[in-house]
Design a protein around this motif. Structure first.
Motif, PDB file in Angstrom:
ATOM      1  N   ASN A 193       0.803  -1.215   0.000  1.00  0.00           N
ATOM      2  CA  ASN A 193       0.000   0.000   0.000  1.00  0.00           C
ATOM      3  C   ASN A 193       0.841   1.273   0.000  1.00  0.00           C
ATOM      4  O   ASN A 193       0.542   2.222  -0.719  1.00  0.00           O
ATOM      5  N   GLY A 194       1.902   1.313   0.798  1.00  0.00           N
ATOM      6  CA  GLY A 194       2.623   2.567   0.982  1.00  0.00           C
ATOM      7  C   GLY A 194       4.084   2.553   0.604  1.00  0.00           C
ATOM      8  O   GLY A 194       4.754   3.571   0.770  1.00  0.00           O
ATOM      9  N   GLY A 195       4.585   1.421   0.129  1.00  0.00           N
ATOM     10  CA  GLY A 195       5.971   1.349  -0.301  1.00  0.00           C
ATOM     11  C   GLY A 195       6.894   0.706   0.718  1.00  0.00           C
ATOM     12  O   GLY A 195       6.715   0.882   1.924  1.00  0.00           O
ATOM     13  N   VAL A 196       7.880  -0.032   0.201  1.00  0.00           N
ATOM     14  CA  VAL A 196       8.816  -0.736   1.086  1.00  0.00           C
ATOM     15  C   VAL A 196       9.691   0.236   1.867  1.00  0.00           C
ATOM     16  O   VAL A 196      10.066  -0.048   3.005  1.00  0.00           O
ATOM     17  N   GLY A 197      10.012   1.362   1.291  1.00  0.00           N
ATOM     18  CA  GLY A 197      10.837   2.343   1.995  1.00  0.00           C
ATOM     19  C   GLY A 197      10.157   2.856   3.247  1.00  0.00           C
ATOM     20  O   GLY A 197      10.780   2.978   4.305  1.00  0.00           O
ATOM     21  N   ASN A 198       8.870   3.123   3.142  1.00  0.00           N
ATOM     22  CA  ASN A 198       8.124   3.599   4.317  1.00  0.00           C
ATOM     23  C   ASN A 198       8.068   2.531   5.401  1.00  0.00           C
ATOM     24  O   ASN A 198       8.255   2.833   6.582  1.00  0.00           O
ATOM     25  N   VAL A 199       7.797   1.297   5.022  1.00  0.00           N
ATOM     26  CA  VAL A 199       7.728   0.211   6.005  1.00  0.00           C
ATOM     27  C   VAL A 199       9.110  -0.033   6.603  1.00  0.00           C
ATOM     28  O   VAL A 199       9.238  -0.282   7.806  1.00  0.00           O
TER      29      VAL A 199
END
Length: 180
Positions: A149-155
């Motif tokens: 949903n929000g990108g691997v970088g954010n997680v």
């Protein structure tokens, strides 16, 4: 940035009704008319059952990395099974695939309104996301869904979308007794 702004403007125009039946291009990706009835009528008419068959086949070919109810829950959350859905960020189709993700996974971004291509690309991206996060100790399903949903970088930086994950899981649980 240019693609995001173009997609956002297209989304606003569609919301206001200016782009209801017009085609538009955002960074070379042709966006089809926003009316979902203009997408392959036979496939749209059969809806989720046809999409489940496509997902079942794709999952099998990829070694069943996820269960079918999860993929159905993801599709329902992302697009409400609208193969012509376009988000304000520019994500397209049933699994709301961004054009750059389609390219990164080896798919044609102009084919993301084709349910089969979109589902296959979405599943491939979900697998890639899990594989990226596993060495970081974040390969659990909740983190993988948040990253989808929000990108691997954010997680990777600790971001988590509990509302989104809860919605996907609730839909998955609903589909669990309906698809195998």
């Amino acid at each position: 940035m240019k693609m995001f702004l173009g997609a956002a403007l297209l989304g606003v125009a569609a919301w206001l009704g200016f782009a209801r039946r017009a085609e538009a291009a955002v960074d070379g990706v042709t966006l089809p008319p926003s009316d979902p009835t203009e997408a392959s009528p036979a496939l749209v008419a059969s809806g989720p059952s046809a999409y489940a068959a496509i997902a079942r086949q794709a999952l099998g070919e990829m070694g069943n990395p996820f269960d079918l109810p999860l993929i159905m829950g993801l599709m329902q959350t992302e697009s409400s099974f609208n193969p012509r859905a376009v988000s304000s960020a520019g994500a397209m189709g049933l699994m709301q695939v961004m054009p750059f993700v389609a390219v990164d996974r080896g798919y044609d971004p102009n084919a993301m309104f084709d349910p089969e291509q979109n589902i296959r690309c979405g599943i491939a991206h979900l697998v890639w996301t899990r594989n990226y996060l596993m060495p970081l100790g974040k390969g659990d399903l909740s983190s993988v869904l948040s990253a989808y949903n929000g990108g691997v970088g954010n997680v990777s930086r600790g971001w988590f979308n509990a509302g989104y994950v809860s919605k996907v899981i609730a839909y998955r649980d609903n589909w669990a007794g309906r698809v195998a």
